[in-house]
Design an enzyme around this catalytic site. Structure first.
Site, mmCIF file in Angstrom:
data_model
loop_
_atom_site.group_PDB
_atom_site.id
_atom_site.type_symbol
_atom_site.label_atom_id
_atom_site.label_comp_id
_atom_site.label_asym_id
_atom_site.label_seq_id
_atom_site.Cartn_x
_atom_site.Cartn_y
_atom_site.Cartn_z
ATOM 1 N N CYS A 209 -1.327 0.272 2.179
ATOM 2 C CA CYS A 209 -0.514 0.730 1.048
ATOM 3 C C CYS A 209 0.094 2.099 1.320
ATOM 4 C CB CYS A 209 -1.349 0.765 -0.231
ATOM 5 S SG CYS A 209 -2.785 1.863 -0.150
ATOM 6 N N ASP B 14 -7.935 -3.596 5.484
ATOM 7 C CA ASP B 14 -7.183 -3.299 4.262
ATOM 8 C C ASP B 14 -7.717 -2.001 3.675
ATOM 9 O OD1 ASP B 14 -5.540 -3.397 2.072
ATOM 10 O OD2 ASP B 14 -6.628 -4.990 1.043
ATOM 11 N N GLN C 250 -4.959 -6.742 -6.816
ATOM 12 C CA GLN C 250 -3.549 -6.395 -6.652
ATOM 13 C C GLN C 250 -2.821 -6.535 -7.986
ATOM 14 O OE1 GLN C 250 -2.004 -5.070 -4.206
ATOM 15 N NE2 GLN C 250 -3.058 -5.566 -2.300
ATOM 16 N N GLU D 30 -17.728 -4.474 2.234
ATOM 17 C CA GLU D 30 -17.208 -3.703 1.096
ATOM 18 C C GLU D 30 -18.286 -2.745 0.604
ATOM 19 O OE1 GLU D 30 -15.404 -1.882 -1.687
ATOM 20 O OE2 GLU D 30 -14.232 -3.348 -0.565
ATOM 21 N N CYS E 80 8.046 5.472 -12.739
ATOM 22 C CA CYS E 80 9.130 4.979 -11.882
ATOM 23 C C CYS E 80 9.876 6.159 -11.273
ATOM 24 C CB CYS E 80 10.117 4.135 -12.684
ATOM 25 S SG CYS E 80 9.428 2.613 -13.358
ATOM 26 N N CYS F 227 8.623 10.274 -17.769
ATOM 27 C CA CYS F 227 7.447 9.543 -17.283
ATOM 28 C C CYS F 227 7.378 9.605 -15.766
ATOM 29 C CB CYS F 227 7.521 8.093 -17.752
ATOM 30 S SG CYS F 227 6.215 7.040 -17.104
ATOM 31 N N TYR G 2 -13.182 -3.631 4.270
ATOM 32 C CA TYR G 2 -12.644 -3.201 2.966
ATOM 33 C C TYR G 2 -12.230 -4.439 2.164
ATOM 34 C CZ TYR G 2 -11.875 0.950 5.942
ATOM 35 O OH TYR G 2 -12.010 1.979 6.839
ATOM 36 N N CYS H 211 15.686 2.610 -18.837
ATOM 37 C CA CYS H 211 14.445 3.024 -19.510
ATOM 38 C C CYS H 211 14.637 4.405 -20.132
ATOM 39 C CB CYS H 211 13.285 3.066 -18.515
ATOM 40 S SG CYS H 211 11.755 3.724 -19.227
#
Length: 453
Positions: free
Chosen positions: A409, A382, A284, A334, A83, A80, A313, A74
């Site tokens: 996450c 979650d 997602q 939620e 990544c 950037c 959640y 890339c």
């Protein structure tokens, strides 16, 4: 040796990568962090900053390159902030992410449970179904791209390798329109201009595409021309929306949306669950890996058909609804009203009669369920990156489910929360990391905790 100073150039070997993706090396036991390096690189490092206990450097030259290092594919990688790991092989990336999860649970959680092999991404490039492109001006023309790492400087970027290939022609179409009709681009410092972001979503199963323009006004001059050009560009576009955001804020989306073409939402399907997506819906970004992630969560839940399951959640309800055919009663919680409405619609479209969705803060909702004397067999967690509050964890433990399945996450906050759950009688049985965000530092983890007898 003499004290390290800025601009000194010294030989050093990279012995590890940290959670920020920076290489870690030592000069006489003094730690130096060096971006865009790989474990095993032998470099001449130029010192750029020296603090009390560690410093930062950049590569002045390579002595010997690491076997993990690959040619970067890339042209925007160094500018950037998207990544962080595109300079190492995918095999090395997977090893790093597995180690990140293991280290967090051992170091932060004090948990010795062996981490299962990482579930690798089957599609390392073009896996994202959503992209948000900030718009700025460069040399008098509107350009779009991504923010440079740790800044709000926009790096102009064409054909991002993480995005679907269909997205770039759409972005080009919008930019050409902006330039042709001289639409003012938003200036973050002056808080002036109209066009802030180009926001795209795509349904993996349906193929439907949403184009959302984030503006400081409720309308766009000549928008009928833009609509026709977008439809000519890609007939899969079924929704064109203006999101109004006039606030002086870093938050991308405002709260108000106006549909100027087609539908208010696009459709998709995840784990057999129909999903309606508005610009404000959580979803997602890697559809195929998300199905594998939720499949592991379902396996960990150990359902036999009669259980009461609380899904905290829950967002649009996808995780719980994907298990609903093997659940006695499903209760989703939620805080976002639009997501609760979506969850209810999804359950209705699946013709489910064993579901209930509550709108509210997780800690408050759990207390309501406690007062109703609801005793879940399984709780699904979650949480956001910051993890669960102490109040949520206390309330979940007070309801005494047999099993807790956490999808996180952020392995650091997951390890912290699991440590607190362990202290309250819930022991970690299984940990599986799943790579949803290849070439970035992000990782999802599924954890099973069982109540100790």
């Amino acid at each position: 040796m003499e004290k390290l100073k800025k601009n000194m150039v010294l030989p050093m070997e990279i012995i590890d990568l940290n959670s920020d993706g920076n290489g870690v090396g030592k000069i006489d036991d003094f730690v130096i962090f060096v971006p865009m390096t790989a474990k095993g690189d032998k470099i001449n490092v130029r010192i750029v900053k020296v603090l009390k206990n560690y410093g930062f450097g950049i590569v002045d030259s390579f002595i010997t390159a690491s076997p993990d290092r690959i040619e970067v594919d890339c042209p925007y990688f160094r500018q950037c902030g998207g990544c962080a790991l595109r300079h190492i092989s995918y095999e090395s990336e997977c090893q790093l992410k597995h180690k990140m999860v293991s280290d967090c649970f051992e170091r932060i959680g004090g948990i010795s449970c062996q981490v299962s092999p990482l579930v690798e991404n089957l599609q390392v490039n073009h896996y994202r179904n959503k992209a948000q492109f900030p718009v700025t001006r460069k040399d008098g023309k509107a350009v779009a791209g991504f923010f440079a790492n740790r800044s709000h400087r926009v790096v102009s970027c064409d054909n991002c390798l993480l995005q679907p290939e269909e997205f770039q022609p759409i972005v080009d179409c919008v930019l050409n329109f902006i330039n042709e009709f001289q639409i003012p681009v938003y200036d973050e410092l002056k808080h002036q201009g109209i066009v802030r972001n180009i926001y795209l979503r795509r349904g993996e199963v349906s193929g439907e595409i949403m184009v959302c323009l984030v503006l400081t006004k409720h309308f766009l001059h000549h928008q009928d021309i833009l609509i026709q050009r977008l439809l000519d560009c890609n007939p899969q576009i079924t929704s064109i929306i203006i999101n109004y955001n006039k606030d002086k804020t870093n938050v991308i989306l405002g709260k108000h949306c106006t549909t100027i073409y087609g539908k208010d939402t696009i459709l998709d399907q995840l784990c057999g669950v129909p999903v309606e997506l508005s610009p404000l819906s959580f979803y997602q970004v890697n559809h195929n890996q998300a199905e594998r992630l939720y499949g592991i969560a379902k396996e960990y839940a150990g359902l036999s058909g009669g259980e009461t399951v609380i899904d905290l959640y829950c967002g649009a309800g996808t995780i719980g609804l994907s298990m609903a055919d093997q659940i006695g009663t499903l209760i989703g919680v939620e805080v976002v009203p639009e997501a609760v409405d979506n969850a209810k619609k999804n359950a209705e479209s699946m013709e489910l009669s064993n579901t209930r969705f509550l709108c509210g803060d997780a800690s408050q909702a759990v207390q309501v369920l406690e007062r109703e004397k609801i005793h879940p067999d399984v709780v699904l967690l979650d949480p956001p990156r910051k993890g669960c509050s102490q109040q949520v964890l206390d309330s979940v433990c007070h309801m005494a489910p047999e099993r807790i399945v956490m999808i996180s996450c952020n392995p650091a906050t997951a390890a912290r929360d699991c440590k607190m759950l362990d202290e309250k009688g819930y022991q970690v049985q299984k940990i599986t990391p799943v790579d949803l965000f290849s070439r970035t530092l992000h990782i999802e983890t599924v954890i099973l905790l069982n109540k100790e007898c």
